[in-house]
Structures are given as C-alpha cells and as structure tokens.
Design a protein around this motif. Sequence first.
Motif, mmCIF file in Angstrom:
data_model
loop_
_atom_site.group_PDB
_atom_site.id
_atom_site.type_symbol
_atom_site.label_atom_id
_atom_site.label_comp_id
_atom_site.label_asym_id
_atom_site.label_seq_id
_atom_site.Cartn_x
_atom_site.Cartn_y
_atom_site.Cartn_z
ATOM 1 N N LEU A 149 15.431 -32.405 5.571
ATOM 2 C CA LEU A 149 14.043 -32.545 5.894
ATOM 3 C C LEU A 149 13.909 -31.572 7.012
ATOM 4 O O LEU A 149 13.578 -31.989 8.077
ATOM 5 C CB LEU A 149 13.921 -33.911 6.466
ATOM 6 C CG LEU A 149 13.814 -34.957 5.273
ATOM 7 C CD1 LEU A 149 14.201 -36.429 5.628
ATOM 8 C CD2 LEU A 149 12.541 -34.641 4.601
ATOM 9 N N THR A 181 13.535 -36.187 13.948
ATOM 10 C CA THR A 181 14.385 -36.917 13.168
ATOM 11 C C THR A 181 14.267 -38.420 12.895
ATOM 12 O O THR A 181 14.020 -39.202 11.989
ATOM 13 C CB THR A 181 15.890 -36.958 14.164
ATOM 14 O OG1 THR A 181 16.302 -35.548 14.021
ATOM 15 C CG2 THR A 181 17.218 -37.750 13.147
ATOM 16 N N HIS A 184 11.138 -38.499 10.675
ATOM 17 C CA HIS A 184 11.536 -38.035 9.085
ATOM 18 C C HIS A 184 12.570 -38.384 8.451
ATOM 19 O O HIS A 184 12.634 -38.513 7.202
ATOM 20 C CB HIS A 184 11.504 -36.744 9.054
ATOM 21 C CG HIS A 184 9.980 -35.744 9.512
ATOM 22 N ND1 HIS A 184 10.019 -34.567 10.031
ATOM 23 C CD2 HIS A 184 8.671 -36.533 9.725
ATOM 24 C CE1 HIS A 184 8.453 -34.130 10.469
ATOM 25 N NE2 HIS A 184 8.115 -35.452 10.214
ATOM 26 N N ALA A 185 13.736 -38.641 9.139
ATOM 27 C CA ALA A 185 15.003 -38.993 8.677
ATOM 28 C C ALA A 185 14.918 -40.124 7.483
ATOM 29 O O ALA A 185 15.575 -40.016 6.697
ATOM 30 C CB ALA A 185 16.105 -39.199 9.612
ATOM 31 N N CYS A 241 17.762 -32.429 9.681
ATOM 32 C CA CYS A 241 16.113 -32.471 10.049
ATOM 33 C C CYS A 241 15.831 -31.579 10.969
ATOM 34 O O CYS A 241 16.608 -31.281 12.122
ATOM 35 C CB CYS A 241 15.970 -33.963 10.761
ATOM 36 S SG CYS A 241 16.123 -35.280 9.609
#
Length: 381
Positions: A149, A181, A184-185, A241
């Motif tokens: 990501l 992180t 988005h993770a 990420c």
Amino acid sequence: MNVAFIGCGYVADIYARTLANYAELDLAVVHDKNPQRAEAFSKMYDVPTAPTLDAVLDDSRIDMVVNLTNPSSHYEISKRALEAKKHVYSEKPLATDFEQAVKLVDLARRQGKLIAGAPCTHLGEAAQTFGKALREGRIGKPRLVYAELDDGPIHMLDYKNWRSESGAPWPYLDEFNVGCTLEHAGYYVSQLVAFFGPAKSVTSFASLVVDDKGIEETPTTPDFSVGCIEFSSGVVARLTCSIYAPHDHALRVFGDEGILALKECWDFGSSVGFYPRNRVALKAEKHLAIAHRIGVGMLPVPLVRKVDFGFKVKGANRMDMARGIAEVAEAVTQNRGCRISADFSLHVNEIVLSLQNPKAMGVQRKLVSTCHRPAPMDWAG
Ligand SMILES: NC(=O)c1ccc[n+]([C@@H]2O[C@H](COP(=O)([O-])OP(=O)(O)OC[C@H]3O[C@@H](n4cnc5c(N)ncnc54)[C@H](O)[C@@H]3O)[C@@H](O)[C@H]2O)c1
C-alpha cells in the motif's frame, strides 16, 4: 433504514455518492461541528442538517450513525451513538487506541447494537473473486502474501489544493499526523482476515522517512511501515505502507500450485490474475516477478460479478464505500451475522495499530552492536 452522517468532510462525498446505490438506505440528516461544511454538503446532496450531535441522537427516526469524523473523534462519537442506542458504522480506524476500541465493542454488545468499522474492501468484487479462487484451491496451499500500500510521495504533489466534490479540502494535517498505516493498512488487512481468518501475531517496523512535508507543523507519525502478520491458519503476510515509494497497491498470494495477483486494492473491479507454478512456469518465474506486480501476462480470473456501481466515481479510488453501511443495515433487518462484525472490526483495528505502533503495541529489538560503514572500492571514486 434511516442513517445520519456525522462529519461532512472530504470522505463524506464518496459516501453520499455511493449511498445512491442502495435504495433501502435513506440519508435522513447530516451534522458537522463546522456549520459551513454541513451547509455546503447539505446543499450539494439536498439533505437536512442537524445543529448538534444531540439533535441527531435524540431523533428516533435515525437507526444508524455513520461516523465520518476525523480519527481523533471516532471513539467519542461512536460511544455517544451507541449510548443513544443507534447502530454505528465508523470510518477507520474504529479507535486510535486499542483499549477504546474494546470499550466500544463491549458497549455495542451491552446495548444490543452493531458496530462496524470501515473499510469494506473485502466485500468488493475483486476481493470476493480472489477469496473464491483461494477457496477453490486455485493455487494449492497458500503460504505467503506480499501486499503493498505505497501511495506515492504525496508531499511532492499539490495536496493543499485537493478538494472533494462539495468543496472540502483534503485534510492533510490530519492525514500526515494520523499516518498512512492507520489510514491505509486496513484496506488489505480486512481482506487478509477475510481470506485467511484471524491472525496470531504482528511484527512491525515503522519509521518517519520525510519529516518536512511542507506543512505548518512537523509530523512525527511514521510515513513508512513494513510488518509481518502470522495467521492462525499458517499463512504469513508481509504488508508495506508508505507515502513515499511510488504508487503500488498490488496483492500477491503465493501457493504451491500458483500465484494469485490483484492489481489495485482501491478498485472493487480490479483485475485478478493467476500464474501457474508448474515445472515449465517455474523456469520463467524469476523473470516474471515484476510482471506479477503489475499484472502483465497473468491468466485473468473473471470477476464473480460485473462491477456496475451505477454512478461516476472520480478521484483516486473506485470503492463502493457505502457497501459497508448496506451490509450492516441488511444484517440488522435480516437478523443475520454481519460480514463486518464488531469482532472482525476490532481484530482489524488491533492488527493495524500494531503495524503502525510497534513500540507501543509489541516488542522491537534495539540493537546493541554497531560498526563502521565499509569504504567504497578505490575504483568506485
Ligand atoms: N480523505 C480521504 O481520502 C479518506 C478516504 C477514506 C477514508 N477516510 C477516513 O474518513 C474519515 C474522515 O476523513 P476526512 O478526509 O473526511 O476528514 P475531514 O477533515 O475532511 O472531515 C471530517 C469532518 O468531521 C468533522 N468533525 C470532526 N469532529 C467532529 C465532531 N466531534 N462532531 C462533528 N463533526 C466533527 C470536521 O469538522 C470535518 O468536517 C477519517 O477517518 C479518514 O481516515 C478519508
């Protein structure tokens, strides 16, 4: 089901546009602590505003609160909504502190209400196709996952001028301070938990790569992380990420009989492909490693159903974000288990917090040995 949005910022536009895909969901009212923001949103989507959070929570027509506030407000708003006996769908993270997330899930249970945390990527067509191929044994036994990501060097872009359709500025301070992180993770973690079941450990490294992002204050939150997740089922995943390395949202799952690849996490209609691992294919595998990442030369796995959101999606992602709200609403009305259950959301939250905060959430070895850097070869200048 009548839903209320709390928070009318950048992401609320995506929710409003995708909510139109679900006739059974009615956006009855919106509230934002910033009245100008609520007003602009209300005008654009022709929805009434409520002057206060209490006005929303006291409204008996409202069944579900959709918490689209900034992460620092998630706990308080979700808690208040549950106390008022509303179901809650919260943008990620469920909470920025794991103990608070546990409290929310306990509270929801006591109140007999559902709480679910975004993202709902695992409900997308590409993820459902991917999951089916795994269940059908397309790649034999899956053993290892590489998920990326990386979102590109955002601080080098014109991010201060990004606006949502109703005019909300992209909240860069919040994005940089919350961290990529935590932001988005979850888009891949939710899919991985859906594919492989619960995890038993997370080992992570997280660091700040660029401290000067051209903003008013120096962020301290990591903008890069790499973590390994060990699933109880035996699968091991490595998830990276960043907001520095070039955009790469690929997922690859390696098995004994093949490799499954998904090109773009933020596209519910992403291409999904298969690379065999027979004797002939294995000879070419090392030359194809890059191709796997960008989906070149793969055998397409047809999506389990066509992606037809029935609306124009603009911007960086093609995700039907309201699908998560619809899933919670359907689980309530049909009195069935929710595919974004409270336990699932809490587990995803714990994994993501562990990826971002290895120092606070788990063990990180401080090295005791050190050394000098080897000098370059004389002929290297
Ligand atoms: N920006 C994106 O591209 C994006 C994409 C997906 C998910 N998200 C998530 O969506 C959530 C919101 O992000 P955003 O980008 O819309 O942020 P934003 O700052 O643009 O909007 C948040 C809004 O919530 C309001 N708000 C904050 N606290 C409040 C409170 N206590 N009561 C009422 N209103 C309150 C703010 O005034 C603001 O208008 C975050 O959890 C973020 O992680 C953002």
